[in-house]
Design a protein around this motif. Structure first.
Motif, PDB file in Angstrom:
ATOM      1  N   LEU A   1       0.868  -1.144   0.107  1.00  0.00           N
ATOM      2  CA  LEU A   1      -0.051   0.031   0.209  1.00  0.00           C
ATOM      3  C   LEU A   1       1.008   1.262   0.018  1.00  0.00           C
ATOM      4  CD1 LEU A   1      -2.644  -1.252   2.433  1.00  0.00           C
ATOM      5  CD2 LEU A   1      -2.996  -0.975  -0.156  1.00  0.00           C
ATOM      6  N   LEU A   2       1.879   1.105   0.589  1.00  0.00           N
ATOM      7  CA  LEU A   2       2.837   2.593   0.614  1.00  0.00           C
ATOM      8  C   LEU A   2       3.402   2.635  -0.740  1.00  0.00           C
ATOM      9  CD1 LEU A   2       4.403   4.465   2.230  1.00  0.00           C
ATOM     10  CD2 LEU A   2       6.048   2.915   2.898  1.00  0.00           C
ATOM     11  N   ALA A   3       3.871   1.520  -1.297  1.00  0.00           N
ATOM     12  CA  ALA A   3       4.626   1.765  -2.598  1.00  0.00           C
ATOM     13  C   ALA A   3       3.708   2.113  -3.502  1.00  0.00           C
ATOM     14  CB  ALA A   3       5.145   0.240  -2.859  1.00  0.00           C
ATOM     15  N   LEU A   4       2.356   1.769  -3.638  1.00  0.00           N
ATOM     16  CA  LEU A   4       1.259   2.084  -4.637  1.00  0.00           C
ATOM     17  C   LEU A   4       1.028   3.624  -4.450  1.00  0.00           C
ATOM     18  CD1 LEU A   4      -0.874  -1.132  -4.646  1.00  0.00           C
ATOM     19  CD2 LEU A   4       0.319  -0.368  -6.729  1.00  0.00           C
ATOM     20  N   SER A   5       1.134   3.960  -3.243  1.00  0.00           N
ATOM     21  CA  SER A   5       0.826   5.243  -2.786  1.00  0.00           C
ATOM     22  C   SER A   5       1.956   6.271  -2.989  1.00  0.00           C
ATOM     23  CB  SER A   5      -0.094   5.562  -1.577  1.00  0.00           C
ATOM     24  OG  SER A   5       0.769   5.278  -0.491  1.00  0.00           O
ATOM     25  N   SER A   6       2.930   5.861  -3.090  1.00  0.00           N
ATOM     26  CA  SER A   6       4.330   6.716  -2.871  1.00  0.00           C
ATOM     27  C   SER A   6       4.110   8.103  -3.644  1.00  0.00           C
ATOM     28  CB  SER A   6       5.479   6.111  -3.174  1.00  0.00           C
ATOM     29  OG  SER A   6       5.475   5.643  -4.560  1.00  0.00           O
ATOM     30  N   SER A   7       4.130   9.258  -2.788  1.00  0.00           N
ATOM     31  CA  SER A   7       4.026  10.588  -3.609  1.00  0.00           C
ATOM     32  C   SER A   7       4.899  11.479  -2.793  1.00  0.00           C
ATOM     33  CB  SER A   7       2.551  10.853  -3.565  1.00  0.00           C
ATOM     34  OG  SER A   7       2.125  11.084  -2.145  1.00  0.00           O
ATOM     35  N   SER A   8       6.080  11.178  -2.083  1.00  0.00           N
ATOM     36  CA  SER A   8       6.921  12.140  -1.328  1.00  0.00           C
ATOM     37  C   SER A   8       8.229  12.030  -1.422  1.00  0.00           C
ATOM     38  CB  SER A   8       6.420  12.011   0.542  1.00  0.00           C
ATOM     39  OG  SER A   8       6.508  10.611   0.629  1.00  0.00           O
ATOM     40  N   PRO A   9       8.448  12.184  -2.870  1.00  0.00           N
ATOM     41  CA  PRO A   9      10.232  12.167  -2.932  1.00  0.00           C
ATOM     42  C   PRO A   9      10.682  13.481  -2.568  1.00  0.00           C
ATOM     43  CG  PRO A   9       9.024  12.587  -4.966  1.00  0.00           C
ATOM     44  CD  PRO A   9       7.848  12.380  -3.888  1.00  0.00           C
ATOM     45  N   PHE A  10      10.315  14.223  -2.614  1.00  0.00           N
ATOM     46  CA  PHE A  10      11.254  15.688  -2.300  1.00  0.00           C
ATOM     47  C   PHE A  10      10.605  16.238  -1.119  1.00  0.00           C
ATOM     48  CE2 PHE A  10      10.852  15.534  -6.954  1.00  0.00           C
ATOM     49  CZ  PHE A  10      12.068  15.896  -7.448  1.00  0.00           C
ATOM     50  N   TRP A  11      11.615  16.816  -0.218  1.00  0.00           N
ATOM     51  CA  TRP A  11      11.104  17.381   1.077  1.00  0.00           C
ATOM     52  C   TRP A  11      12.534  18.669   1.354  1.00  0.00           C
ATOM     53  CZ3 TRP A  11      13.166  17.265   6.124  1.00  0.00           C
ATOM     54  CH2 TRP A  11      12.319  17.954   7.355  1.00  0.00           C
ATOM     55  N   GLN A  12      11.791  19.701   1.602  1.00  0.00           N
ATOM     56  CA  GLN A  12      12.582  20.637   2.171  1.00  0.00           C
ATOM     57  C   GLN A  12      13.639  21.027   0.952  1.00  0.00           C
ATOM     58  OE1 GLN A  12      13.233  22.046   5.496  1.00  0.00           O
ATOM     59  NE2 GLN A  12      10.943  21.422   5.509  1.00  0.00           N
ATOM     60  N   GLY A  13      13.230  21.078  -0.405  1.00  0.00           N
ATOM     61  CA  GLY A  13      13.939  21.366  -1.368  1.00  0.00           C
ATOM     62  C   GLY A  13      15.075  20.419  -2.101  1.00  0.00           C
ATOM     63  N   ILE A  14      14.874  19.030  -1.536  1.00  0.00           N
ATOM     64  CA  ILE A  14      15.997  18.158  -2.037  1.00  0.00           C
ATOM     65  C   ILE A  14      15.149  17.066  -2.265  1.00  0.00           C
ATOM     66  CG2 ILE A  14      17.632  18.934  -0.606  1.00  0.00           C
ATOM     67  CD1 ILE A  14      17.179  16.679   1.396  1.00  0.00           C
ATOM     68  N   ASP A  15      15.664  16.178  -3.372  1.00  0.00           N
ATOM     69  CA  ASP A  15      15.454  14.943  -3.695  1.00  0.00           C
ATOM     70  C   ASP A  15      16.037  14.048  -2.793  1.00  0.00           C
ATOM     71  OD1 ASP A  15      14.841  12.522  -4.789  1.00  0.00           O
ATOM     72  OD2 ASP A  15      15.074  13.039  -6.870  1.00  0.00           O
ATOM     73  N   THR A  16      14.784  13.425  -1.928  1.00  0.00           N
ATOM     74  CA  THR A  16      15.431  12.579  -0.743  1.00  0.00           C
ATOM     75  C   THR A  16      15.872  11.247  -1.330  1.00  0.00           C
ATOM     76  OG1 THR A  16      13.300  11.517  -0.612  1.00  0.00           O
ATOM     77  CG2 THR A  16      13.570  13.440   0.664  1.00  0.00           C
ATOM     78  N   GLY A  17      15.721  10.890  -2.602  1.00  0.00           N
ATOM     79  CA  GLY A  17      16.499   9.451  -2.962  1.00  0.00           C
ATOM     80  C   GLY A  17      15.345   8.460  -2.689  1.00  0.00           C
ATOM     81  N   LEU A  18      14.296   8.618  -1.887  1.00  0.00           N
ATOM     82  CA  LEU A  18      13.148   7.669  -1.710  1.00  0.00           C
ATOM     83  C   LEU A  18      11.893   7.967  -2.383  1.00  0.00           C
ATOM     84  CD1 LEU A  18      13.612   8.665   2.337  1.00  0.00           C
ATOM     85  CD2 LEU A  18      14.693   6.956   1.053  1.00  0.00           C
ATOM     86  N   ALA A  19      11.152   6.827  -2.525  1.00  0.00           N
ATOM     87  CA  ALA A  19       9.997   6.844  -3.158  1.00  0.00           C
ATOM     88  C   ALA A  19       9.022   7.625  -2.163  1.00  0.00           C
ATOM     89  CB  ALA A  19       9.577   5.547  -3.550  1.00  0.00           C
TER      90      ALA A  19
END
Length: 403
Positions: free
Chosen positions: A180-198
């Protein structure tokens, strides 16, 4: 949902009253079986600079006639709830009407909306906490850990017949939290950077002992004992302090699934709700499955959650303690095949078509990265997210993004 979601129990004044409140909060009030209730959290976006804006008070004032629009922890966030629904079709009608009414009521405010799990560049130092005692107490206790939690999720309530039944469904859905987390993943950017996370969003909760991965319980009595102990020692003040990826919600008579990132579009919300509902119907008819599979040990469950956080749908799931792995997409497709009779029975073919398109063409995190790759503009990511929210369906071709 109703105000029970938003309000704490009133402070008790005597030990007998405290015990009565405690027993009342943990008493499981069944209110329908396999019913649905959905909560979505929306970012308030300034129409000029596309940053978050702390204008919840204005939005709420403009929508006093809409009972399903609620305040949230930060003034840059609002929540939209549904009534109790029987099917994903009813959820669709409910949310569509609420979102259309919200946009009509706020069209002259200069506020736009996005439903992704995080805002790409807003700084948490600028976020303003709603002026309530409850939220101020959370800041005081958890300090910086709470300050950085301006993230957005999708919560789905499933009606349960009893507390014992709720724990059984809880332990069934523990197996599907990474999916469910993978299918909904929508938060790759935070505080102006690409976190490298889905999905960056779950990491904001992981530092808190009463958030993230749930503690394992086997019976409702186990859950009651855990709740009472956590409350007695001061770890929580009420069940609302258990920010788990899924948790029993006895006041509603539901299991609340909270692991999902905010879904960028209504179409994706409905696809996730339909998947959850179909899985629940399958388990209602195949309850013995739970006894046929080993409950994942804590380390394995955390490893699979981490893989979903990092790689999304490209993750390899760990299937057992011997190290066997399987591709996330392969496992989801196998379950979709198992669910096919229920998909047909419930009339969820359209929702599962959306699910398959997500798996083939990309989640919101993947779409946002493609937008950023085009010209390295974080502002254009927000424009893209706002456009998707308005259109209620994913935009896969870069040239179709509405500026």
């Amino acid at each position: 949902m109703d105000d029970h979601i938003k309000n704490f129990l009133k402070p008790s004044h005597t030990s007998s009253q405290s015990a009565a409140d405690e027993n009342e909060e943990i008493y499981f009030k069944s209110n329908g079986v396999l019913t649905l209730g959905v909560e979505i959290e929306l970012q308030l976006i300034d129409s000029e600079n596309y940053n978050l804006c702390s204008r919840a008070a204005e939005v709420l004032a403009a929508t006093t006639h809409l009972e399903k629009i609620k305040p949230e922890f930060y003034l840059s966030t609002i929540e939209v709830n549904t009534d109790k629904c029987s099917t994903a079709h009813e959820v669709e009608d409910d949310l569509y009407n609420s979102l259309a009414s919200l946009q009509l009521a706020t069209k002259d405010l200069g506020v736009l909306f996005s439903a992704t799990g995080s805002h790409p560049f807003s700084r948490y130092a600028d976020w303003v906490v709603s002026p309530t005692t409850r939220y101020q107490e959370l800041i005081d206790r958890n300090q910086w850990l709470t300050r950085r939690m301006s993230v957005y999720g999708l919560h789905v309530h499933l009606g349960m017949s009893s507390g014992e039944d709720c724990i059984r469904f809880n332990n069934f859905f523990m197996h599907f939290l990474p999916h469910l987390l993978a299918l909904s993943s929508s938060s790759p950017f935070w505080q102006g950077i690409d976190t490298g996370l889905a999905s960056y969003r779950p990491t904001t909760y992981e530092a808190l002992p009463t958030a993230g991965q749930p503690y394992h319980v086997r019976t409702w009595q186990d859950f009651e004992n855990l709740y009472k102990t956590l409350k007695l020692c001061g770890s929580i003040k009420s069940l609302k302090d258990l920010w788990w990826d899924l948790r029993p919600s006895p006041g509603f008579g539901t299991l609340e699934i909270r692991v999902c990132d905010g879904t960028a579009t209504l179409a994706e919300t409905l696809a996730l709700v339909a998947l959850i509902h179909a899985l629940a119907h399958w388990f209602a008819d195949n309850g013995s499955w739970l006894e046929s599979v080993a409950y994942p040990p804590y380390w394995l469950a955390r490893e699979n959650k981490w893989r979903a956080i990092r790689y999304g749908l490209d993750a390899e799931l760990l299937m057992n303690t011997e190290g066997k792995t399987r591709l996330m997409r392969e496992d989801i497709n196998e379950w979709i095949e198992k669910l096919s009779p229920y998909i047909k029975k419930l009339g969820y073919q359209t929702y599962f078509s959306t699910l398959k398109v997500l798996m083939d063409s990309g989640t919101s995190s993947e779409r946002q990265r493609k937008v950023f790759a085009y010209n390295q503009s974080l502002k254009e990511i927000v424009q893209h997210n706002v456009s998707e929210f308005l259109l209620q369906t994913p935009l896969y071709r870069r040239e179709t993004v509405i500026a």
